[in-house]
Design an enzyme around this catalytic site. Structure first.
Site, PDB file in Angstrom:
ATOM      1  N   LYS A 223       0.890  -1.173   0.000  1.00 19.77           N
ATOM      2  CA  LYS A 223       0.000   0.000   0.000  1.00 19.77           C
ATOM      3  C   LYS A 223       0.919   1.212   0.000  1.00 19.77           C
ATOM      4  CE  LYS A 223      -3.969   1.789   2.668  1.00 19.77           C
ATOM      5  NZ  LYS A 223      -3.971   3.000   1.925  1.00 19.77           N
ATOM      6  N   ARG A 228      -4.214   7.961  -4.183  1.00 18.43           N
ATOM      7  CA  ARG A 228      -4.907   7.024  -5.056  1.00 18.43           C
ATOM      8  C   ARG A 228      -5.535   7.828  -6.188  1.00 18.43           C
ATOM      9  NH1 ARG A 228      -8.530   2.550  -3.520  1.00 18.43           N
ATOM     10  NH2 ARG A 228      -8.864   1.357  -5.440  1.00 18.43           N
ATOM     11  N   LYS A 396      -7.145  -3.567   3.964  1.00 15.28           N
ATOM     12  CA  LYS A 396      -5.873  -2.862   4.102  1.00 15.28           C
ATOM     13  C   LYS A 396      -5.291  -3.272   5.441  1.00 15.28           C
ATOM     14  CE  LYS A 396      -8.488   1.288   5.317  1.00 15.28           C
ATOM     15  NZ  LYS A 396      -8.925   2.584   4.833  1.00 15.28           N
TER      16      LYS A 396
END
Lengths: 535, 335
Positions: A223, A228, A396
């Site tokens: 991640k 994003r 996540k």
């Protein structure tokens, strides 16, 4: 216009999100086309009338009221549209309010030359509430506590459609959105957006919390610590959208001609550096990326110093084929096949992290602080790409937070159901030896991480130990230590301590710990990663 | 001849009448005080002698638990003060007992308005225009944007909201002295005869109003309510400071309302978390301030506590001699 004005007024004074949604939804259901479409555009910031700006309104007022009295009034109210709506001389004739669409048509037709007379004539047809609504609609910047997302959610609620679908069509349509209302309110086929570079709502992840997953079912990816983005190319145009669906194309012009074929791709926007993913071809820290964010125009120096690229996670649509219903593994294969066709300076692939089993993955994650800042993503190998957060598909797994002991310094009341509670806390660390005259410097602010019971106790403590009031803020006696969790800490010129935390939240309340045992600024500073410091 | 009006001078802590060694609305203890009305920023305790209307003295007694040195003066009655100064108390229409003070000395007339309004108020006699040489006016709402709507309109808004959301209660933040009783009296005048629920801080003042001939109907304390449900569909009244306080948690999902002239400005209402702004003020709005100056038609206007700048500008634009006084301690954030 009266109904729209009443809506704005009600929204100004409504605190509860659900009540705001209900107010907007009722309006959208009960108002005819195209008025409701224009109103929706006004609420989502989608209107622009080049001839009508705040300055225009000020000039109009100065012709009607003594400039000194105008300035004193404007200063007191703090909002030009509202001041003007209150001070506009009441016309002799009875109000004859226009419909929203008539008002929009008239405002659109105004030119710099005609605006003084035409806007005045329009204001003369309205009462004070109507004038406020008209001026807000005309000049933008509503400041009524309604975000674009909230308005779209209300639209979805009004007609029982999916807000993510609304988002998907939204960027391909223009006010007053006739196709959108035809679809949602009257059951017409959905708007055709295939040849438009529109935003597709993101698939999001749940936190893994304390669970584990079987790596036979889930793939792991880093991640990355950037932003994003969704890159969309259709009809010969490329757009870049942020997670909220905002068009940020203008901020990253170097990416706009990098995608050579029509597609919708999901990835992390980063700038070049050695901090994330290796010395060569790696990415810089989030701090470096921040230099690029929020700019409407970008200088050549900026482009050279902080060149942007996208580290790809997923492919949603490629050359007209919608891949979203396929499982992740198939989409991943399609994405990998695309990489050779993309310029390496602007794109790379977010590698899959291989591990023998979950424990091995945990080890990799534990050792990865320097490399992949935010942690790991776990994606179900057979999961389609579904807008929003669906349980069980994506997780996540953030790395363990950093912890530091801080002292409560200031508190402020919360909003909504916490409106009577002091629930927003500013805390600090010592700038030296607390037993030797050191002082506390604020290092962060948090309003989550405690239970309702703890909140009551904290609220009582704030009220009982207040030593000073600054408007809504209370300064408290230094009596309480918070164990604060945060993702990372950076240098910052904004704070006196010179440090800023990312995502600070209360981890534990240390009712037992004496304040002089809280951490010092230098302990917090030591948690800044070497390469994270700006050069 | 002496300099005109030199016998009266504004000091930081009140207006001083030199020949009488007396002060109007002093903010610290003095030997002789003339008090225009009972609000805390005008009526402080601890003076050796206090001249005020009987109603104002009763309010001060309630607040400071003492009548020591109280010298009641009825409306229209003229008192002789030392140094050949005469003082007359004239209705100001602000709250129960509120008065303007007319001072006469050496052939000069000075009127000090204290706080005032020109609108009808069932709880006190109306403002009387009194001719004078120097008119010392308040300016709390001294900006042209302040136009207080008719109170019936605002009371109507309150009752409409009550009817629209019968499962909630409407909690009105209002000054404990004056505003609360006026709102209650106007609710009664509009035909609302239900129980009105009070915060504890309101009770004694409401009783005092009733003793002075202002009927307020059925009032009960929120703390005496048998359950939250008893308050649904009802009006409750509390001091503005209690609106977002822990006290309000005992009410059933209250609609937060506030009765104040400041509610004219949307962001002011938002900042206080007010859902139902009621523009109800016991002060003169811009139109009342300017027409009163014109009607009184003094040779000089002195302007105090509030937005002096704008009213001063208006006087300048209308060729009226005026200046602003720098008195401390008078500000009305909650009215």
């Amino acid at each position: 216009m009266e109904r729209f004005a009443a809506l704005l007024d009600a929204l100004v004074y409504t605190i509860s999100r659900n009540r705001k949604l209900a107010l907007i939804a009722d309006y959208l259901r009960e108002t005819p086309d195209p008025d409701r479409g224009w109103a929706l555009a006004a609420l989502t910031g989608g209107l622009d009338f080049p001839a009508v700006k705040s300055g225009t309104v000020r000039a109009l007022m100065m012709e009607r009221i003594d400039p000194v009295l105008w300035t004193l009034s404007r200063d007191f109210v703090g909002d030009t549209a509202e001041t003007a709506s209150l001070l506009w001389p009441a016309p002799a004739q009875a109000p004859a309010p226009p419909s929203v669409s008539e008002a929009v048509a008239l405002l659109s037709a105004m030119t710099r030359k005609s605006v003084a007379a035409e806007l005045a004539a329009l204001l003369d047809r309205l009462d004070a509430t109507g004038r406020f609504a008209l001026l807000k609609l005309a000049t933008g910047g509503m400041r009524i506590g309604v975000s674009s997302r909230l308005a779209k959610t209300a639209f979805a609620q009004a007609f029982a459609v999916d807000v993510e679908q609304v988002e998907e069509y939204w960027h391909g349509l223009a006010p007053p959105y006739p196709e959108l209302f035809a679809w949602a309110a009257h059951g017409a086929p959905p708007p055709d957006i295939d040849n438009l570079p529109t935003f597709r709502p993101f698939m999001l992840a749940h936190p893994l919390e304390d669970g584990t997953v079987d790596l036979a079912d889930y793939a792991a990816e880093w991640k990355w610590d950037g932003i994003r983005v969704q890159l969309v190319r259709a009809g010969e145009q490329t757009r870049i959208y942020s997670r909220s669906g905002d068009d940020i194309s203008a901020t990253f012009p170097e990416l706009l001609d990098a995608l050579p074929f029509p597609a919708v791709l999901d990835g992390e926007l980063l700038v070049r550096g050695a901090h994330q993913g290796g010395k060569t071809g790696g990415a810089a820290s989030f701090n470096a990326l921040q230099q690029r964010l929020g700019r409407k125009t970008v200088s050549k120096a900026m482009l050279a110093e902080f060149p942007a690229f996208v580290r790809l996670y997923d492919a949603l649509i490629v050359e007209g084929t919608d891949l979203r219903s396929l499982g992740w593994a198939k989409r991943r294969a399609a994405l990998e096949a695309l990489i050779p066709r993309l310029p390496g300076t602007r794109f790379d692939l977010s590698e899959v992290v291989e591990a023998r089993d979950f424990d091995h993955l945990a080890e990799i994650r534990a050792g990865a602080r320097d490399e992949a800042i935010e942690g790991l993503m776990l994606k179900r190998r057979d999961s389609p790409y579904i807008a929003g957060r669906k349980v069980g598909l994506w997780y996540k797994w953030k790395r363990d937070p950093l912890l530091v002991d801080c002292v409560l310094m200031y508190a402020q009341r919360g909003s909504g159901k916490r409106s009577s509670f002091y629930s927003d806390y500013t805390f600090g660390c010592w700038d030296g030896d607390p037993d030797n005259g050191a002082e506390l410097l604020p290092v962060g602010k948090a309003y989550s991480g405690f239970t309702d019971e703890e909140l009551k106790r904290l609220d009582r403590l704030v009220r009982q130990t207040t030593v000073n009031r600054f408007g809504p803020v209370r300064e408290v006696e230094r009596t309480l230590v918070f164990e604060v969790a945060f993702d990372s800490v950076h240098e910052s010129k904004r704070h006196k301590s010179g440090l800023a935390m990312r995502f600070p939240r209360i981890h534990r309340i240390r009712w037992d710990k004496p304040v002089h045992e809280a951490d010092r600024i230098e302990a917090l500073r030591a948690l800044i990663h070497q390469s994270d410091r700006p050069d | 001849m002496t300099v005109p009006f030199s016998w009266i001078r504004p000091e930081p802590h009140g207006i001083y009448i030199a020949p009488a060694d007396a002060w109007v609305d002093p903010s610290r203890p003095v030997s002789r005080a003339l008090v225009t009305h009972g609000h805390a920023d005008h009526a402080r305790g601890g003076h050796e002698a206090t001249l005020a209307t009987p109603e104002t003295l009763a309010i001060m007694e309630l607040r400071y638990q003492t009548r020591e040195g109280a010298l009641p003066v009825s409306y229209g009655e003229t008192m002789r003060l030392p140094g050949n100064v005469q003082a007359t108390f004239i209705p100001a229409g602000h709250v129960l007992g509120s008065a303007q003070v007319l001072l006469e000395h050496a052939g000069e007339r000075v009127v000090i308005t204290g706080d005032y309004k020109r609108r009808h108020d069932p709880t006190c006699p109306p403002f009387e225009v009194t001719g004078c040489d120097v008119f010392i006016t308040e300016a709390t709402f001294g900006l042209p944007l302040f136009t207080h709507p008719p109170i019936q309109h605002e009371i109507g808004k309150l009752l409409d909201r009550l009817a629209a959301e019968p499962e909630r209660c409407v909690l009105v933040g209002a000054y404990a002295l004056g505003k609360a009783q006026r709102v209650i009296a106007e609710l009664r005048a509009a035909g609302h005869n239900d129980t009105i629920w009070l915060h504890g801080a309101m009770e004694r003042m409401c009783r005092l109003y009733e003793e002075h001939g202002v009927p307020l109907g059925d009032l009960r304390l929120v703390s005496d309510a048998p359950s939250k449900d008893a308050l649904r569909g009802h009006v409750a009244i509390c001091p503005p400071s209690a609106l977002n306080d822990r006290w309000s948690r005992r009410l059933p999902d209250p609609v937060t309302a506030m009765a104040s002239g400041w509610m004219m400005v949307r962001q002011r209402a938002r900042q206080r978390g007010v859902e139902l702004p009621l523009v109800i003020s016991d002060h003169a709005d811009w139109h009342e301030l300017t027409t009163t100056i014109a009607e009184v038609n003094p040779s000089e206007t002195w302007i105090t506590h509030g937005r002096e700048d704008a009213l001063l500008r208006w006087c300048e634009l209308h060729q009226r001699k005026a200046h602003a006084l720098a008195l401390v301690g008078y500000e009305d954030e909650d009215d």
